[in-house]
Design an enzyme around this catalytic site. Structure first.
Site, PDB file in Angstrom:
ATOM      1  N   ALA A 192     -13.843   3.243  -4.322  1.00  0.00           N
ATOM      2  CA  ALA A 192     -13.331   4.194  -5.329  1.00  0.00           C
ATOM      3  C   ALA A 192     -12.873   5.461  -4.637  1.00  0.00           C
ATOM      4  CB  ALA A 192     -14.418   4.496  -6.350  1.00  0.00           C
ATOM      5  N   ILE A 195      -7.037   5.742  -2.715  1.00  0.00           N
ATOM      6  CA  ILE A 195      -6.147   4.623  -3.052  1.00  0.00           C
ATOM      7  C   ILE A 195      -6.707   3.859  -4.253  1.00  0.00           C
ATOM      8  CG2 ILE A 195      -5.218   2.400  -2.242  1.00  0.00           C
ATOM      9  CD1 ILE A 195      -5.000   3.583   0.530  1.00  0.00           C
ATOM     10  N   GLY A 282     -10.759   2.672   3.218  1.00  0.00           N
ATOM     11  CA  GLY A 282     -10.419   3.576   4.310  1.00  0.00           C
ATOM     12  C   GLY A 282      -9.418   2.947   5.267  1.00  0.00           C
ATOM     13  N   HIS A 455       3.555  33.549 -18.984  1.00  0.00           N
ATOM     14  CA  HIS A 455       2.814  33.021 -20.135  1.00  0.00           C
ATOM     15  C   HIS A 455       3.774  32.253 -21.035  1.00  0.00           C
ATOM     16  CE1 HIS A 455      -0.120  32.725 -23.330  1.00  0.00           C
ATOM     17  NE2 HIS A 455       0.856  33.055 -24.182  1.00  0.00           N
TER      18      HIS A 455
HETATM   19  P1  FAD Z   1       2.319   6.786   9.742  1.00  0.00           P
HETATM   20  O1  FAD Z   1       2.944   7.286   8.520  1.00  0.00           O
HETATM   21  O2  FAD Z   1       1.313   5.696   9.613  1.00  0.00           O
HETATM   22  O3  FAD Z   1       3.500   6.315  10.685  1.00  0.00           O
HETATM   23  C1  FAD Z   1       3.269   5.707  11.914  1.00  0.00           C
HETATM   24  C2  FAD Z   1       4.514   4.940  12.320  1.00  0.00           C
HETATM   25  O4  FAD Z   1       4.375   4.530  13.664  1.00  0.00           O
HETATM   26  C3  FAD Z   1       4.759   3.659  11.502  1.00  0.00           C
HETATM   27  O5  FAD Z   1       6.089   3.619  11.081  1.00  0.00           O
HETATM   28  C4  FAD Z   1       4.466   2.538  12.494  1.00  0.00           C
HETATM   29  O6  FAD Z   1       5.266   1.388  12.272  1.00  0.00           O
HETATM   30  C5  FAD Z   1       4.872   3.212  13.804  1.00  0.00           C
HETATM   31  N1  FAD Z   1       4.251   2.633  14.993  1.00  0.00           N
HETATM   32  C6  FAD Z   1       2.940   2.394  15.229  1.00  0.00           C
HETATM   33  N2  FAD Z   1       2.765   1.920  16.500  1.00  0.00           N
HETATM   34  C7  FAD Z   1       4.002   1.862  17.047  1.00  0.00           C
HETATM   35  C8  FAD Z   1       4.484   1.492  18.328  1.00  0.00           C
HETATM   36  N3  FAD Z   1       3.661   1.124  19.310  1.00  0.00           N
HETATM   37  N4  FAD Z   1       5.805   1.536  18.541  1.00  0.00           N
HETATM   38  C9  FAD Z   1       6.671   1.933  17.578  1.00  0.00           C
HETATM   39  N5  FAD Z   1       6.276   2.305  16.357  1.00  0.00           N
HETATM   40  C10 FAD Z   1       4.957   2.282  16.104  1.00  0.00           C
HETATM   41  N6  FAD Z   1      -0.892  11.283   2.190  1.00  0.00           N
HETATM   42  C11 FAD Z   1      -0.562  12.406   1.527  1.00  0.00           C
HETATM   43  O7  FAD Z   1      -0.562  13.488   2.115  1.00  0.00           O
HETATM   44  N7  FAD Z   1      -0.197  12.369   0.201  1.00  0.00           N
HETATM   45  C12 FAD Z   1      -0.178  11.207  -0.495  1.00  0.00           C
HETATM   46  O8  FAD Z   1       0.156  11.209  -1.684  1.00  0.00           O
HETATM   47  C13 FAD Z   1      -0.539  10.006   0.169  1.00  0.00           C
HETATM   48  N8  FAD Z   1      -0.512   8.834  -0.481  1.00  0.00           N
HETATM   49  C14 FAD Z   1      -0.844   7.691   0.197  1.00  0.00           C
HETATM   50  C15 FAD Z   1      -0.845   6.498  -0.500  1.00  0.00           C
HETATM   51  C16 FAD Z   1      -1.194   5.322   0.141  1.00  0.00           C
HETATM   52  C17 FAD Z   1      -1.198   4.031  -0.626  1.00  0.00           C
HETATM   53  C18 FAD Z   1      -1.513   5.351   1.536  1.00  0.00           C
HETATM   54  C19 FAD Z   1      -1.850   4.090   2.268  1.00  0.00           C
HETATM   55  C20 FAD Z   1      -1.509   6.543   2.239  1.00  0.00           C
HETATM   56  C21 FAD Z   1      -1.181   7.721   1.571  1.00  0.00           C
HETATM   57  N9  FAD Z   1      -1.194   8.953   2.223  1.00  0.00           N
HETATM   58  C22 FAD Z   1      -0.889  10.097   1.550  1.00  0.00           C
HETATM   59  C23 FAD Z   1      -1.535   9.064   3.660  1.00  0.00           C
HETATM   60  C24 FAD Z   1      -0.262   9.183   4.498  1.00  0.00           C
HETATM   61  O9  FAD Z   1       0.567   8.074   4.229  1.00  0.00           O
HETATM   62  C25 FAD Z   1      -0.614   9.248   5.967  1.00  0.00           C
HETATM   63  O10 FAD Z   1      -1.539  10.287   6.188  1.00  0.00           O
HETATM   64  C26 FAD Z   1       0.626   9.528   6.796  1.00  0.00           C
HETATM   65  O11 FAD Z   1       1.587   8.513   6.615  1.00  0.00           O
HETATM   66  C27 FAD Z   1       0.276   9.633   8.276  1.00  0.00           C
HETATM   67  O12 FAD Z   1       1.436   9.917   8.997  1.00  0.00           O
HETATM   68  P2  FAD Z   1       1.607   9.534  10.525  1.00  0.00           P
HETATM   69  O13 FAD Z   1       2.935  10.057  10.908  1.00  0.00           O
HETATM   70  O14 FAD Z   1       0.416   9.950  11.272  1.00  0.00           O
HETATM   71  O15 FAD Z   1       1.591   7.929  10.570  1.00  0.00           O
HETATM   72  P1  NAI Z   2     -10.925   6.645   1.174  1.00  0.00           P
HETATM   73  O1  NAI Z   2     -11.637   7.074   2.391  1.00  0.00           O
HETATM   74  O2  NAI Z   2     -10.269   7.655   0.304  1.00  0.00           O
HETATM   75  O3  NAI Z   2     -11.933   5.847   0.228  1.00  0.00           O
HETATM   76  C1  NAI Z   2     -12.600   4.694   0.645  1.00  0.00           C
HETATM   77  C2  NAI Z   2     -13.751   4.443  -0.304  1.00  0.00           C
HETATM   78  O4  NAI Z   2     -14.266   3.157  -0.043  1.00  0.00           O
HETATM   79  C3  NAI Z   2     -14.896   5.444  -0.117  1.00  0.00           C
HETATM   80  O5  NAI Z   2     -15.293   5.946  -1.366  1.00  0.00           O
HETATM   81  C4  NAI Z   2     -15.974   4.607   0.552  1.00  0.00           C
HETATM   82  O6  NAI Z   2     -17.277   5.025   0.222  1.00  0.00           O
HETATM   83  C5  NAI Z   2     -15.673   3.227  -0.030  1.00  0.00           C
HETATM   84  N1  NAI Z   2     -16.151   2.105   0.765  1.00  0.00           N
HETATM   85  C6  NAI Z   2     -16.170   1.973   2.115  1.00  0.00           C
HETATM   86  N2  NAI Z   2     -16.683   0.770   2.469  1.00  0.00           N
HETATM   87  C7  NAI Z   2     -16.996   0.122   1.317  1.00  0.00           C
HETATM   88  C8  NAI Z   2     -17.546  -1.152   1.014  1.00  0.00           C
HETATM   89  N3  NAI Z   2     -17.880  -2.007   1.982  1.00  0.00           N
HETATM   90  N4  NAI Z   2     -17.738  -1.478  -0.291  1.00  0.00           N
HETATM   91  C9  NAI Z   2     -17.408  -0.618  -1.273  1.00  0.00           C
HETATM   92  N5  NAI Z   2     -16.874   0.611  -1.052  1.00  0.00           N
HETATM   93  C10 NAI Z   2     -16.660   0.970   0.228  1.00  0.00           C
HETATM   94  O7  NAI Z   2      -9.897   5.522   1.667  1.00  0.00           O
HETATM   95  P2  NAI Z   2      -8.661   4.828   0.942  1.00  0.00           P
HETATM   96  O8  NAI Z   2      -8.738   4.969  -0.531  1.00  0.00           O
HETATM   97  O9  NAI Z   2      -8.587   3.479   1.552  1.00  0.00           O
HETATM   98  O10 NAI Z   2      -7.442   5.686   1.437  1.00  0.00           O
HETATM   99  C11 NAI Z   2      -7.235   5.875   2.834  1.00  0.00           C
HETATM  100  C12 NAI Z   2      -6.711   7.238   3.105  1.00  0.00           C
HETATM  101  O11 NAI Z   2      -5.335   7.312   2.744  1.00  0.00           O
HETATM  102  C13 NAI Z   2      -7.363   8.354   2.314  1.00  0.00           C
HETATM  103  O12 NAI Z   2      -8.572   8.775   2.886  1.00  0.00           O
HETATM  104  C14 NAI Z   2      -6.346   9.424   2.378  1.00  0.00           C
HETATM  105  O13 NAI Z   2      -6.475  10.099   3.596  1.00  0.00           O
HETATM  106  C15 NAI Z   2      -5.042   8.644   2.351  1.00  0.00           C
HETATM  107  N6  NAI Z   2      -4.495   8.662   0.994  1.00  0.00           N
HETATM  108  C16 NAI Z   2      -4.135   9.863   0.468  1.00  0.00           C
HETATM  109  C17 NAI Z   2      -3.626   9.948  -0.801  1.00  0.00           C
HETATM  110  C18 NAI Z   2      -3.302  11.277  -1.357  1.00  0.00           C
HETATM  111  O14 NAI Z   2      -3.265  12.233  -0.596  1.00  0.00           O
HETATM  112  N7  NAI Z   2      -3.028  11.398  -2.647  1.00  0.00           N
HETATM  113  C19 NAI Z   2      -3.406   8.755  -1.617  1.00  0.00           C
HETATM  114  C20 NAI Z   2      -3.868   7.542  -0.979  1.00  0.00           C
HETATM  115  C21 NAI Z   2      -4.358   7.517   0.293  1.00  0.00           C
END
Ligand code: FAD
Ligand code: NAI
Length: 476
Positions: A192, A195, A282, A455
């Protein structure tokens, strides 16, 4: 060696960390390339997790599902009746895919405009030479380059449960959860976290019965306790069924369904059958493809690239940013680090304060915070004052029928300096911007309370909470 291109900077990864770092380096006059292997439908898809399977597509589906919910459940309260409402999930997904493609193409355009050379292939370390680092650029480019500086921005990938790989058909990571072509009647979610809540909201609004199993004893341990308690109350009312303190024991796919056996918090054995299961427990750093050992790049035991406060690795000229290093896994944190590293490469000193990175969860209502929460202040023995104001006391919120939630502000007891702002409610993700500015300027609660807000606006709730810190609230 003479045929190899030489760059001042090579950035590996074109997520929000990498592509922004590459553009900033180019703007600072450096010769830069960016290497990213992501492809969608055989076309280069820069933007990383954020653009392709993260921030952007999840927000697109949150908006679509929110609109559906407003039409089906809220419109009638306003005296608006609608006829039969039909959902076309493939159209909803096509719109989401279009938004993603526009973003990919936007980044390609920015690379061109800023003269960043882009390679759509895998990048990895080969060796160190006197000129810099030799990098291999894999299929289909098949080229070796030399870079004096390397910025690693390879991001993260979803963590699977041990022995339960993602098949993206029944056991879904974020990738599968964002691409379903039908609405599952029953959807299970493990975790929970952010994501789990965002994806659970999307599919629940569209009609799935959503059940979430969480190992921790309560919701959102990283949020302020008052915020997570209020959020749990609201999500439960919306129909998201959550169980805490659960231990998942076994997951099996059979007859086109998923069985999850688990121990409840009271120790009793339970089984849950669902059509689809999202595992969102995570993410783990994505460093395995870098061939770090070829140059002696230090990773920690979980695979994070080890860096200091300035994103320097153990190798001179090699930097790492974003999800592949310590700190919150957030797109804007990756971007801040990317810009700061570009500036550091040309010798400027630019700080990034991880305490000033805001968090936003885009559920309904939204949840947002910055700075310290109440339990952290207590644990650190910092004396604080608190002002909390419900949205029910805000005129705009009542007019919009968005009265759930509150704004909570924490300030230093002696100096009145703002220490943390925590919001659960409508527009929290935008309102937090006021707090980001105020904390960055080290403002006091009084400073924030003295600013005139329009407001009626949700922003007035922030002002009111700032007034409440010093017991001067006017509307509660
Ligand atoms: P990434 O975005 O993961 O990019 C890494 C890139 O490197 C990828 O394109 C990958 O293909 C490439 N790569 C990896 N290894 C190699 C290699 N050896 N050679 C060439 N290319 C390579 N964060 C927010 O702030 N707001 C949100 O609303 C939010 N929503 C999210 C929703 C979901 C479902 C998920 C999964 C994540 C979300 N996040 C959100 C988190 C956010 O997506 C990440 O924190 C962010 O993308 C990290 O950026 P980065 O540049 O570090 O890596
Ligand atoms: P998360 O760290 O937010 O949540 C993972 C949850 O899974 C935690 O509550 C943890 O206690 C639970 N968990 C771990 N192991 C478990 C198990 N074996 N059984 C049941 N529960 C378990 O990770 P999540 O949701 O996967 O997202 C990954 C990351 O992506 C976030 O931490 C965030 O950094 C980023 N993200 C950011 C968003 C935003 O900024 N709006 C949206 C979505 C993702």
């Amino acid at each position: 060696m003479s045929e190899q291109k030489v760059f001042d900077v090579a950035v590996i990864g074109a997520g929000p960390g990498g592509y922004i770092a590459a553009i900033k380096c180019a703007q600072l006059g450096l010769k830069v390339c960016c290497i990213d292997e992501w492809k969608t439908d055989d076309k280069a898809a820069p933007g990383g997790t954020c653009t392709n399977v993260g921030c952007i597509p999840s927000k697109a589906l949150l908006v679509s599902s929110g609109l559906y919910e407003q039409i089906t459940t809220s419109a009638s309260k306003h005296g608006i009746s609608v006829g039969e409402v039909r959902l076309d999930v493939p159209v909803m997904m096509a719109r989401k895919n279009k938004v993603v493609r526009q973003t990919n193409d936007g980044i390609l355009y920015l690379f061109k405009k800023n003269k960043v050379e882009f390679f759509n292939a895998r990048g990895s370390f080969v060796m160190t030479t006197d000129n810099g680092y030799v990098l291999n650029i894999g299929e289909p480019v098949n080229e070796k380059i030399v870079a004096r500086n390397v910025i690693i921005a390879t991001g993260s990938v979803p963590r699977a449960l041990p022995g339960v790989p993602f098949d993206e058909k029944f056991i879904l990571s974020n990738t599968g959860a964002l691409s379903l072509s039908e609405i599952p009647k029953n959807l299970g979610i493990i975790g929970a976290g952010v994501i789990g809540l965002e994806m659970g909201s999307v599919w629940s609004r569209l009609g799935s019965k959503v059940r979430i199993l969480e190992v921790a004893p309560s919701l959102l341990g990283m949020a302020d306790t008052a915020v997570s308690k209020e959020a749990l109350k609201i999500f439960t009312k919306q129909g998201l069924a959550m169980k805490f303190g659960v231990k998942v024991e076994n997951i099996e796919v059979s007859d086109g369904r998923v069985s999850v056996t688990y121990k409840d918090s009271d120790g009793s054995n339970q089984e849950m059958w669902v059509e689809k299961l999202i595992v969102s427990i995570g993410r783990v750093p994505n460093s395995a493809t870098l061939d770090a050992a070829n140059v002696g790049l230090k990773l920690d035991d979980r695979g994070f690239v080890e860096v200091d406060d300035e994103c320097r690795t153990n190798l001179p000229g090699v930097w790492a940013i974003g999800d592949v290093v310590r700190g919150p896994m957030l797109a804007h944190k990756a971007e801040e680090e990317g810009v700061a590293v570009a500036e550091r490469i040309i010798g400027r000193k630019v700080p990034v304060d991880l305490n000033l990175i805001p968090s936003v969860i885009y559920t309904e209502p939204e949840i947002a915070w910055i700075g310290k929460n109440e339990q952290q202040l207590k644990a650190e023995g910092i004396a604080y004052k608190c002002g909390q104001v419900p949205f029910a006391a805000n005129g705009r919120a009542r007019a919009a029928d968005e009265t759930e939630g509150f704004v909570k502000i924490l300030a230093d007891a002696a100096t009145d300096e703002l220490l943390g702002v925590h919001i659960v409610g409508a527009c929290a993700g935008e309102l937090i911007a006021q707090a980001c500015q105020a904390l960055a300027f080290r403002a006091t609660a009084e400073d924030l309370a003295l600013i005139c807000q329009a407001h009626p606006s949700f922003s007035e709730a922030v002002k009111e909470a700032a007034l409440a810190v010093n017991k001067e609230a006017l509307n509660i």
